[in-house]
Design a protein around this motif. Structure first.
Motif, PDB file in Angstrom:
ATOM      1  N   CYS A 274      -0.144   8.316  -5.791  1.00 32.52           N
ATOM      2  CA  CYS A 274      -0.829   9.426  -5.121  1.00 32.52           C
ATOM      3  C   CYS A 274       0.113  10.591  -4.799  1.00 32.52           C
ATOM      4  O   CYS A 274      -0.283  11.749  -4.943  1.00 32.52           O
ATOM      5  N   ASP A 275       1.321  10.300  -4.331  1.00 32.36           N
ATOM      6  CA  ASP A 275       2.235  11.387  -3.964  1.00 32.36           C
ATOM      7  C   ASP A 275       2.511  12.324  -5.137  1.00 32.36           C
ATOM      8  O   ASP A 275       2.387  13.549  -4.976  1.00 32.36           O
ATOM      9  N   PRO A 276       2.864  11.822  -6.322  1.00 31.05           N
ATOM     10  CA  PRO A 276       3.103  12.763  -7.433  1.00 31.05           C
ATOM     11  C   PRO A 276       1.852  13.566  -7.812  1.00 31.05           C
ATOM     12  O   PRO A 276       1.937  14.761  -8.103  1.00 31.05           O
ATOM     13  N   PHE A 277       0.691  12.914  -7.761  1.00 30.33           N
ATOM     14  CA  PHE A 277      -0.551  13.612  -8.108  1.00 30.33           C
ATOM     15  C   PHE A 277      -0.815  14.764  -7.136  1.00 30.33           C
ATOM     16  O   PHE A 277      -1.097  15.890  -7.549  1.00 30.33           O
ATOM     17  N   PHE A 278      -0.719  14.491  -5.821  1.00 30.02           N
ATOM     18  CA  PHE A 278      -1.014  15.532  -4.847  1.00 30.02           C
ATOM     19  C   PHE A 278       0.084  16.589  -4.780  1.00 30.02           C
ATOM     20  O   PHE A 278      -0.188  17.749  -4.488  1.00 30.02           O
ATOM     21  N   GLU A 279       1.316  16.206  -5.070  1.00 32.51           N
ATOM     22  CA  GLU A 279       2.377  17.210  -5.154  1.00 32.51           C
ATOM     23  C   GLU A 279       2.110  18.147  -6.322  1.00 32.51           C
ATOM     24  O   GLU A 279       2.292  19.367  -6.208  1.00 32.51           O
ATOM     25  N   SER A 280       1.665  17.618  -7.449  1.00 29.03           N
ATOM     26  CA  SER A 280       1.338  18.454  -8.610  1.00 29.03           C
ATOM     27  C   SER A 280       0.190  19.397  -8.294  1.00 29.03           C
ATOM     28  O   SER A 280       0.235  20.589  -8.638  1.00 29.03           O
TER      29      SER A 280
ATOM     30  N   TRP B  36       0.832  -1.203   0.000  1.00 26.83           N
ATOM     31  CA  TRP B  36       0.000   0.000   0.000  1.00 26.83           C
ATOM     32  C   TRP B  36       0.871   1.259   0.000  1.00 26.83           C
ATOM     33  O   TRP B  36       0.597   2.206  -0.736  1.00 26.83           O
ATOM     34  N   ALA B  37       1.924   1.269   0.803  1.00 21.50           N
ATOM     35  CA  ALA B  37       2.824   2.422   0.855  1.00 21.50           C
ATOM     36  C   ALA B  37       3.505   2.638  -0.495  1.00 21.50           C
ATOM     37  O   ALA B  37       3.660   3.787  -0.945  1.00 21.50           O
ATOM     38  N   ILE B  38       3.885   1.574  -1.161  1.00 23.34           N
ATOM     39  CA  ILE B  38       4.506   1.699  -2.490  1.00 23.34           C
ATOM     40  C   ILE B  38       3.512   2.300  -3.480  1.00 23.34           C
ATOM     41  O   ILE B  38       3.859   3.191  -4.271  1.00 23.34           O
ATOM     42  N   CYS B  39       2.264   1.843  -3.440  1.00 17.31           N
ATOM     43  CA  CYS B  39       1.235   2.381  -4.340  1.00 17.31           C
ATOM     44  C   CYS B  39       1.000   3.866  -4.069  1.00 17.31           C
ATOM     45  O   CYS B  39       0.870   4.668  -5.008  1.00 17.31           O
TER      46      CYS B  39
END
Length: 184
Positions: free
Chosen positions: A163-169, A155-158
């Motif tokens: 999600c991290d790149p999307f929310f950072e953008s 889950w952390a890898i997913c």
């Protein structure tokens, strides 16, 4: 005693009750009074049993963890006559003796007939509960913890991958917006 003062009549009635209670030799409080020392014990009474498996059984303090203090019910907690409504002193004292003795002997008789079968049933129940806890529940939960560890890593890898790149953008997009409020 003929008196017009209700307080004097009440005090005389209470004295009569106390006298009858103190003269009564069959009150359970007197019979079942806790034996504090070995010298107070009746002949043949021991505070420990000699039966096998009862080395740690204390016959004096049978509720050492105060588990059942809520079921201690005295006569005064069940019956109370208001100040101006009193029955005869003899009736009140006899009611007290009957209540205490009925409660005492009913418990003794029920525990004599049902105590050993109930102890057997509850012993089997707690043995089965302990068995299930030791041999089923704990290994099952431990297996889940191990399995969830791998699932949490996946889950952390997913999250880090998608999600991290999307929310950072999104954060970078909306960080350029400025909101100004003008007061007029």
């Amino acid at each position: 005693m003929a008196t017009s003062d209700p307080n004097a009549a009440l005090m005389a009635e209470e004295d009569s009750i106390e006298l009858q209670q103190s003269n009564s030799n069959n009150l359970p409080q007197q019979r079942t009074q806790a034996i504090r020392t070995e010298s107070d014990a009746p002949e043949g009474y021991k505070d420990k049993m000699d039966a096998p498996g009862t080395e740690e059984l204390d016959l004096l303090d049978r509720d050492p963890t105060s588990l059942n203090t809520h079921v201690r019910v005295g006569f005064e907690e069940v019956f109370a006559e208001p100040y101006d409504m009193h029955s005869f002193a003899g009736i009140w004292a006899t009611s007290y003796v009957v209540f205490v003795n009925a409660k005492f002997w009913c418990y003794r008789i029920l525990s004599a007939f049902c105590g050993i079968p109930f102890a057997l049933c509850w012993g089997v129940y707690f043995a089965c509960l302990t068995f299930c806890h030791i041999w089923y529940v704990v290994p099952f939960l431990r297996g889940w913890v191990i399995a969830l560890h791998y699932i949490s890593r996946l889950w952390a890898i997913c999250i880090r991958t998608f999600c991290d790149p999307f929310f950072e953008s999104l954060g970078k997009i909306f960080s350029g917006f400025r909101i100004y409020m003008n007061r007029t």
